[in-house]
Design a protein around this motif. Sequence first.
Motif, PDB file in Angstrom:
ATOM      1  N   ALA A   1      41.421  41.875  42.070  1.00 17.20           N
ATOM      2  CA  ALA A   1      42.059  42.718  41.633  1.00 17.20           C
ATOM      3  C   ALA A   1      43.432  42.354  40.968  1.00 17.20           C
ATOM      4  O   ALA A   1      43.842  42.889  39.785  1.00 17.20           O
ATOM      5  CB  ALA A   1      42.248  43.941  42.403  1.00 17.20           C
ATOM      6  N   SER A   2      44.131  41.498  41.620  1.00 21.53           N
ATOM      7  CA  SER A   2      45.429  40.938  41.231  1.00 21.53           C
ATOM      8  C   SER A   2      45.338  39.459  40.943  1.00 21.53           C
ATOM      9  O   SER A   2      45.375  38.855  41.808  1.00 21.53           O
ATOM     10  CB  SER A   2      46.480  41.450  42.350  1.00 21.53           C
ATOM     11  N   SER A   3      44.690  39.179  39.968  1.00 21.50           N
ATOM     12  CA  SER A   3      44.365  37.716  39.639  1.00 21.50           C
ATOM     13  C   SER A   3      45.685  36.814  39.546  1.00 21.50           C
ATOM     14  O   SER A   3      45.642  35.759  39.698  1.00 21.50           O
ATOM     15  CB  SER A   3      43.715  37.728  38.112  1.00 21.50           C
ATOM     16  N   GLU A   4      46.845  37.468  39.522  1.00 24.85           N
ATOM     17  CA  GLU A   4      48.251  36.550  39.428  1.00 24.85           C
ATOM     18  C   GLU A   4      48.486  35.791  40.776  1.00 24.85           C
ATOM     19  O   GLU A   4      49.104  34.641  40.552  1.00 24.85           O
ATOM     20  CB  GLU A   4      49.211  37.323  38.868  1.00 24.85           C
ATOM     21  N   VAL A   5      48.119  36.276  41.959  1.00 23.87           N
ATOM     22  CA  VAL A   5      48.427  35.695  43.131  1.00 23.87           C
ATOM     23  C   VAL A   5      47.794  34.190  43.235  1.00 23.87           C
ATOM     24  O   VAL A   5      46.483  34.218  42.838  1.00 23.87           O
ATOM     25  CB  VAL A   5      47.957  36.731  44.377  1.00 23.87           C
ATOM     26  N   TYR A   6      48.463  33.397  43.551  1.00 21.94           N
ATOM     27  CA  TYR A   6      47.913  31.898  43.626  1.00 21.94           C
ATOM     28  C   TYR A   6      48.202  31.625  45.035  1.00 21.94           C
ATOM     29  O   TYR A   6      49.393  31.831  45.794  1.00 21.94           O
ATOM     30  CB  TYR A   6      48.739  31.144  42.701  1.00 21.94           C
ATOM     31  N   ILE A   7      47.031  31.275  45.713  1.00 23.16           N
ATOM     32  CA  ILE A   7      47.213  30.594  47.153  1.00 23.16           C
ATOM     33  C   ILE A   7      46.787  29.334  47.068  1.00 23.16           C
ATOM     34  O   ILE A   7      45.880  28.701  46.629  1.00 23.16           O
ATOM     35  CB  ILE A   7      46.179  31.460  48.042  1.00 23.16           C
ATOM     36  N   ASP A   8      47.662  28.178  47.735  1.00 25.77           N
ATOM     37  CA  ASP A   8      47.224  26.981  48.173  1.00 25.77           C
ATOM     38  C   ASP A   8      47.985  26.676  49.628  1.00 25.77           C
ATOM     39  O   ASP A   8      48.389  27.680  50.089  1.00 25.77           O
ATOM     40  CB  ASP A   8      47.479  25.912  46.996  1.00 25.77           C
ATOM     41  N   GLY A   9      47.810  25.430  49.852  1.00 27.48           N
ATOM     42  CA  GLY A   9      48.461  25.195  51.123  1.00 27.48           C
ATOM     43  C   GLY A   9      47.790  23.782  51.583  1.00 27.48           C
ATOM     44  O   GLY A   9      47.416  22.991  50.973  1.00 27.48           O
ATOM     45  N   PHE A  10      48.005  23.586  53.144  1.00 24.55           N
ATOM     46  CA  PHE A  10      47.451  22.351  53.520  1.00 24.55           C
ATOM     47  C   PHE A  10      47.023  22.448  55.159  1.00 24.55           C
ATOM     48  O   PHE A  10      47.400  23.529  55.715  1.00 24.55           O
ATOM     49  CB  PHE A  10      48.347  21.247  53.437  1.00 24.55           C
TER      50      PHE A  10
END
Lengths: 416, 265
Positions: A21-30
């Motif tokens: 729905a909110s395509s802008e949120v970007y998630i990453d990590g380790f």
Amino acid sequence: MKKTLIALSIVAGLMLAASPASSEVYIDGFLQGLYGARLDQDNPTATEQTASETRLQLRAEDFGDKGEFFARLDFIYDGADSADYDWELREGYLKFRLGSNFDFKVGRQILTWGTGDLIFINDVFAKDYRSFFVGRDDQYLKAPQNALRMEYYNSLGNFSAVWTPRFEGNRLPTGRRLSYYNPMVGATVGEGYFFDPPPPDSKFENGEIATRFSRQVGNFNTALYFYKGFYKNPLGFDPVAMSAVYPRLNLYGASIRGAIAGGVLWAEGGYYDSRDDRDGDNPYRPNSSVTGMLGFERQVASNLTVNGQWQVDYMLDHDIFKAQQMPGVYVRDEARHLLTSRVTQLLNSELVTLSGFVFYSPTDEDAYVRLSVDYKYSDEISLTVGGNIFDGGHQNTEFGQFASNDNVYMKMTYGF
Amino acid sequence: MRNLSRILIIALVAIGATAAVQAQDTAELMKQSHLAYYYAGDDGKSEVIMRMVDKKGKERTKEFIMLRLDTEEGGDQKYYTYFKKPSDISRLTFMVHKSATGNDKRWIYVPSVDLVKPISADDKNSSFVGSDFSYEDVSGRHWTEDNHTLVGDSTMDGKDVYVIESVPKKAYKGFARRISYIDKSNMLPLKEEYFSKKDKLVKIMRAEKIENVDGIITITSRSMENVKKSRKTTVEFSQINYNVGVTDDIFTERYLKTPPRQYVK
């Protein structure tokens, strides 16, 4: 339990935010495993493991025309001491612009300024030496602060102000995993001397204010600093409560840094005004001091970078300080010198990084050496082995007190 | 080809005055090529995927966004790079103030520790983020730093090309000699061969894909093969826009710390 619930709801929030729905949120990590062992047998700490932990870091980012949001959340299983789950919101802030000259950053954040390489004079933002000494990533040397940062830009330069309403001290070895020198005992202590000094009272007047004005002058970036708050290490003592305390501090400083002679040169100085001991006669408060450093870094071969720094810390009213010390205890010189050097060698198309950092004080006769080898096995996976070696002729100097904490570690990271 | 060039040079030297004119004309050709290749539009923005393949065939990828502003056509430029992948360098930003004549200035911002750091940038020949491209390959070696000789005309993939040999005026460790094959129709280099001091072929740049972007003929994919190390880096550009109105203030510490979101998404 409450903490776990909060953590779960944050994760749920992140996942919701990440939904299509909110395509802008970007998630990453380790995901990272870190295991460390002490080399010294005769250490009074509770554990021989300096690290045994699995860490998951999630980063979430969203932005629009008006501002941006960023969060960095760590979940940790730590088994070095007693098995324990923990989590920490490393960062969680909102960044926005007002007009064309003001930038604001509000929330939990990592803050850095100043010119030194692991020498901090005007950077009085919280450090985490518990992490730094056991092989956690460089980013963990910086502890987060709940703060409001304002930056104002105009043709004269950049003015920054950071207000931290609740004081955030440095995270120092507690005696559980790393031993430290306890002046009350007059010895290096570990288990049984859990070090957890109380922060200044939660009062409006006890907030920290850190300011900087910086300006580009030709090739050089120049800056002036002012800080009003407390020493970030609990260098004071409360004889009634029999406890270490964070003494009040004003700090005035300046720095300059720029490219010259095929490298980068920097110089920084500061006047530490110990507000509760301006005459140097209070034995329970640190004396004021003037400190300065000079550094130079240069790429000496195509993949080899070397730097060196020299710092002098000059204690005011040193004669009074000396007279206050207990007999038999090492008393630092009026002028403490510290030399450091970092060597970084990149190999195999920058997939392998060899790194060494040495701190050495000829006056305190102590040293701290950091060594590491990092190999990027793939875009996702990296392997690191390293060591932290401390040495000193006196047990109450900055690095000498950690002489029994020599450790080696290995670390595996999977980034996504 | 080498022998041919020798003969040509000898012939040209023999003619004397004509040679001087010829050299000047060739330098003019190189200038045109340089402007078409590195200075397209007044500014530019593109998304970049960089693939590095080592001799065992193992591939590593970096993704970033690049902004460029020409301070002066054929002169100084400013570059802004925002890394998206891999994860260990995501959100890291990098800025270069490229000097056409002197040393570049480079800064890096590491967001995880809120650290702005100038990087000593003495060596334009050092690798760009571990790839087979050097900093100079990315932003261009100024044509006035080399002596150029038109070796001849040829065809490559059915296109008419100038074959130009360039020799550094001052001894340079990046290469001792370079042969460029420049498309006569648009002045873009289709291929560049770099030779060492011992005259060994050390690396080859190839234009893999050429497209028309907003009316500007652009190399949208190029590769650098490191012959000695059997490695290859391919760089693909997408979402290219020219003359997007990038302003000078973007190439300052303020935007290094807070990416200009109108371009960096």
